[in-house]
Design a protein around this motif. Structure first.
Motif, mmCIF file in Angstrom:
data_model
loop_
_atom_site.group_PDB
_atom_site.id
_atom_site.type_symbol
_atom_site.label_atom_id
_atom_site.label_comp_id
_atom_site.label_asym_id
_atom_site.label_seq_id
_atom_site.Cartn_x
_atom_site.Cartn_y
_atom_site.Cartn_z
ATOM 1 N N PHE A 155 57.142 39.260 66.560
ATOM 2 C CA PHE A 155 57.466 37.909 66.103
ATOM 3 C C PHE A 155 56.948 37.659 64.689
ATOM 4 O O PHE A 155 55.789 37.917 64.380
ATOM 5 C CB PHE A 155 56.898 36.844 67.050
ATOM 6 N N ASP A 156 57.826 37.150 63.846
ATOM 7 C CA ASP A 156 57.496 36.782 62.476
ATOM 8 C C ASP A 156 58.046 35.382 62.240
ATOM 9 O O ASP A 156 59.271 35.199 62.200
ATOM 10 C CB ASP A 156 58.136 37.781 61.501
ATOM 11 N N PRO A 157 57.196 34.359 62.100
ATOM 12 C CA PRO A 157 57.706 32.999 61.914
ATOM 13 C C PRO A 157 58.622 32.866 60.697
ATOM 14 O O PRO A 157 59.534 32.049 60.694
ATOM 15 C CB PRO A 157 56.464 32.128 61.769
ATOM 16 N N ALA A 158 58.413 33.708 59.677
ATOM 17 C CA ALA A 158 59.293 33.652 58.500
ATOM 18 C C ALA A 158 60.698 34.138 58.838
ATOM 19 O O ALA A 158 61.655 33.810 58.133
ATOM 20 C CB ALA A 158 58.704 34.481 57.364
ATOM 21 N N GLY A 159 60.833 34.901 59.913
ATOM 22 C CA GLY A 159 62.129 35.421 60.330
ATOM 23 C C GLY A 159 62.823 34.569 61.369
ATOM 24 O O GLY A 159 63.860 34.960 61.902
ATOM 25 N N LEU A 160 62.267 33.418 61.669
ATOM 26 C CA LEU A 160 62.925 32.449 62.555
ATOM 27 C C LEU A 160 63.356 31.296 61.650
ATOM 28 O O LEU A 160 62.553 30.473 61.229
ATOM 29 C CB LEU A 160 61.983 31.978 63.658
ATOM 30 N N LEU A 161 64.625 31.292 61.319
ATOM 31 C CA LEU A 161 65.169 30.338 60.365
ATOM 32 C C LEU A 161 65.860 29.196 61.099
ATOM 33 O O LEU A 161 66.523 29.413 62.117
ATOM 34 C CB LEU A 161 66.160 31.044 59.436
ATOM 35 N N VAL A 162 65.706 27.990 60.579
ATOM 36 C CA VAL A 162 66.336 26.820 61.174
ATOM 37 C C VAL A 162 67.177 26.123 60.118
ATOM 38 O O VAL A 162 66.923 26.235 58.919
ATOM 39 C CB VAL A 162 65.300 25.838 61.776
ATOM 40 N N GLU A 198 69.012 22.358 59.012
ATOM 41 C CA GLU A 198 69.052 20.901 59.166
ATOM 42 C C GLU A 198 70.265 20.390 58.389
ATOM 43 O O GLU A 198 70.631 20.967 57.360
ATOM 44 C CB GLU A 198 67.792 20.261 58.582
ATOM 45 N N LEU A 199 70.863 19.318 58.892
ATOM 46 C CA LEU A 199 71.954 18.654 58.191
ATOM 47 C C LEU A 199 71.446 17.341 57.637
ATOM 48 O O LEU A 199 70.751 16.591 58.340
ATOM 49 C CB LEU A 199 73.132 18.397 59.133
ATOM 50 N N ALA A 200 71.802 17.041 56.407
ATOM 51 C CA ALA A 200 71.311 15.830 55.740
ATOM 52 C C ALA A 200 71.756 14.557 56.449
ATOM 53 O O ALA A 200 71.056 13.552 56.415
ATOM 54 C CB ALA A 200 71.779 15.807 54.286
ATOM 55 N N ASP A 201 72.901 14.607 57.126
ATOM 56 C CA ASP A 201 73.458 13.384 57.716
ATOM 57 C C ASP A 201 73.100 13.166 59.182
ATOM 58 O O ASP A 201 73.667 12.298 59.836
ATOM 59 C CB ASP A 201 74.972 13.357 57.548
ATOM 60 N N ARG A 202 72.146 13.959 59.704
ATOM 61 C CA ARG A 202 71.738 13.765 61.099
ATOM 62 C C ARG A 202 70.289 14.212 61.291
ATOM 63 O O ARG A 202 69.841 15.137 60.626
ATOM 64 C CB ARG A 202 72.661 14.486 62.069
ATOM 65 N N PRO A 203 69.597 13.565 62.217
ATOM 66 C CA PRO A 203 68.198 13.948 62.462
ATOM 67 C C PRO A 203 68.108 15.236 63.279
ATOM 68 O O PRO A 203 69.048 15.615 63.963
ATOM 69 C CB PRO A 203 67.654 12.759 63.261
ATOM 70 N N GLY A 204 66.964 15.875 63.207
ATOM 71 C CA GLY A 204 66.701 17.056 64.029
ATOM 72 C C GLY A 204 67.327 18.315 63.464
ATOM 73 O O GLY A 204 67.946 18.323 62.405
ATOM 74 N N LEU A 205 67.149 19.387 64.211
ATOM 75 C CA LEU A 205 67.706 20.676 63.821
ATOM 76 C C LEU A 205 69.168 20.763 64.242
ATOM 77 O O LEU A 205 69.580 20.157 65.232
ATOM 78 C CB LEU A 205 66.921 21.816 64.461
ATOM 79 N N ALA A 206 69.920 21.555 63.488
ATOM 80 C CA ALA A 206 71.332 21.772 63.796
ATOM 81 C C ALA A 206 71.596 23.186 64.285
ATOM 82 O O ALA A 206 72.629 23.458 64.894
ATOM 83 C CB ALA A 206 72.181 21.478 62.564
ATOM 84 N N GLY A 207 70.667 24.104 64.029
ATOM 85 C CA GLY A 207 70.852 25.480 64.466
ATOM 86 C C GLY A 207 69.657 26.330 64.080
ATOM 87 O O GLY A 207 68.750 25.874 63.389
ATOM 88 N N PHE A 208 69.676 27.581 64.546
ATOM 89 C CA PHE A 208 68.596 28.517 64.225
ATOM 90 C C PHE A 208 69.094 29.947 64.287
ATOM 91 O O PHE A 208 70.107 30.237 64.919
ATOM 92 C CB PHE A 208 67.396 28.328 65.169
ATOM 93 N N HIS A 209 68.401 30.821 63.588
ATOM 94 C CA HIS A 209 68.634 32.265 63.643
ATOM 95 C C HIS A 209 67.267 32.926 63.739
ATOM 96 O O HIS A 209 66.454 32.841 62.827
ATOM 97 C CB HIS A 209 69.358 32.766 62.389
ATOM 98 N N TRP A 210 67.062 33.594 64.848
ATOM 99 C CA TRP A 210 65.812 34.290 65.107
ATOM 100 C C TRP A 210 66.051 35.772 64.853
ATOM 101 O O TRP A 210 66.866 36.393 65.532
ATOM 102 C CB TRP A 210 65.416 34.056 66.549
ATOM 103 N N THR A 211 65.360 36.334 63.866
ATOM 104 C CA THR A 211 65.482 37.759 63.582
ATOM 105 C C THR A 211 64.345 38.516 64.261
ATOM 106 O O THR A 211 63.336 37.934 64.638
ATOM 107 C CB THR A 211 65.449 38.041 62.069
ATOM 108 N N LYS A 212 64.554 39.800 64.388
ATOM 109 C CA LYS A 212 63.566 40.651 65.050
ATOM 110 C C LYS A 212 63.525 41.981 64.313
ATOM 111 O O LYS A 212 64.555 42.447 63.821
ATOM 112 C CB LYS A 212 64.003 40.854 66.509
ATOM 113 N N ARG A 213 62.351 42.592 64.254
ATOM 114 C CA ARG A 213 62.216 43.918 63.640
ATOM 115 C C ARG A 213 61.898 44.936 64.733
ATOM 116 O O ARG A 213 60.970 44.763 65.508
ATOM 117 C CB ARG A 213 61.081 43.924 62.615
ATOM 118 N N HIS A 214 62.695 46.010 64.759
ATOM 119 C CA HIS A 214 62.438 47.113 65.687
ATOM 120 C C HIS A 214 61.593 48.196 65.040
ATOM 121 O O HIS A 214 60.851 48.898 65.718
ATOM 122 C CB HIS A 214 63.758 47.716 66.175
ATOM 123 N N SER A 215 61.768 48.352 63.735
ATOM 124 C CA SER A 215 61.031 49.344 62.957
ATOM 125 C C SER A 215 61.093 48.882 61.505
ATOM 126 O O SER A 215 61.803 47.923 61.199
ATOM 127 C CB SER A 215 61.670 50.733 63.110
#
Length: 175
Positions: free
Chosen positions: A74-81, A83-100
């Motif tokens: 787990f790398d918090p920098a690799g979990l991207l979220v 946001e949309l300016a016209d609505r509160p909260g998160l709109a989506g996310f992309h969680w990356t992972k490293r195998h090597s």
């Protein structure tokens, strides 16, 4: 077939090199940033709605999220979220992972169904690919349900390919 089994699920592995990535263009009104601890509730909300039909991913709860985040990869920098300016909260996310050091994974891309239509799946996927490439990975893979046509289309347009040998099949007994 002889033992009364039939395929009920096909999971594809798709791959691409991280060289020659398309440019990342974030549309006006969209902000992509790294995950913060106070995003957990929103991430779980999006995950539950985006993957309500998915047998494993849709059941992620706070304990499972914490367990995944405690893993060495787990790398918090690799979990991207996003946001949309016209609505509160998160709109989506992309969680990356490293195998090597050389291999990364598009671990999970989730877009709030209420935020679809803004191109967030492509933007978030590309943001994660650029993160992995900038961090030194040469190649990336992902797992996707073979019948998830919208996701397969996004990944294919981003240069991912699938080889028939890269298919995991789940079987169940007929009747």
């Amino acid at each position: 077939r002889r033992h009364s089994f039939e395929p009920v699920r096909a999971l594809w592995v798709m791959r691409r090199p991280l060289r020659d990535l398309p440019a990342l263009t974030v549309p006006d009104g969209v902000r992509v940033r790294s995950y913060r601890e106070d995003d957990a509730e929103e991430l779980l909300r999006i995950n539950a709605t985006a993957f309500a039909h998915h047998p494993e991913q849709g059941a992620m709860d706070a304990a499972n999220l914490a367990e995944r985040m405690s893993q060495a990869w787990f790398d918090p920098a690799g979990l991207l979220v996003a946001e949309l300016a016209d609505r509160p909260g998160l709109a989506g996310f992309h969680w990356t992972k490293r195998h090597s050091p050389d291999l990364g994974e598009v671990y999970v891309v989730g877009v709030d169904p209420d935020a679809q239509g803004h191109g967030l799946g492509k933007v978030l996927t590309l943001a994660g690919l650029h993160h992995l490439a900038d961090d030194g990975a040469d190649d990336v893979l992902l797992y996707v349900e073979s019948d998830n046509a919208p996701a397969v289309a996004v990944y294919s347009r981003l240069g991912f390919t699938h080889a028939p040998a890269d298919t995991h099949v789940q079987y169940a007994r007929r009747g």
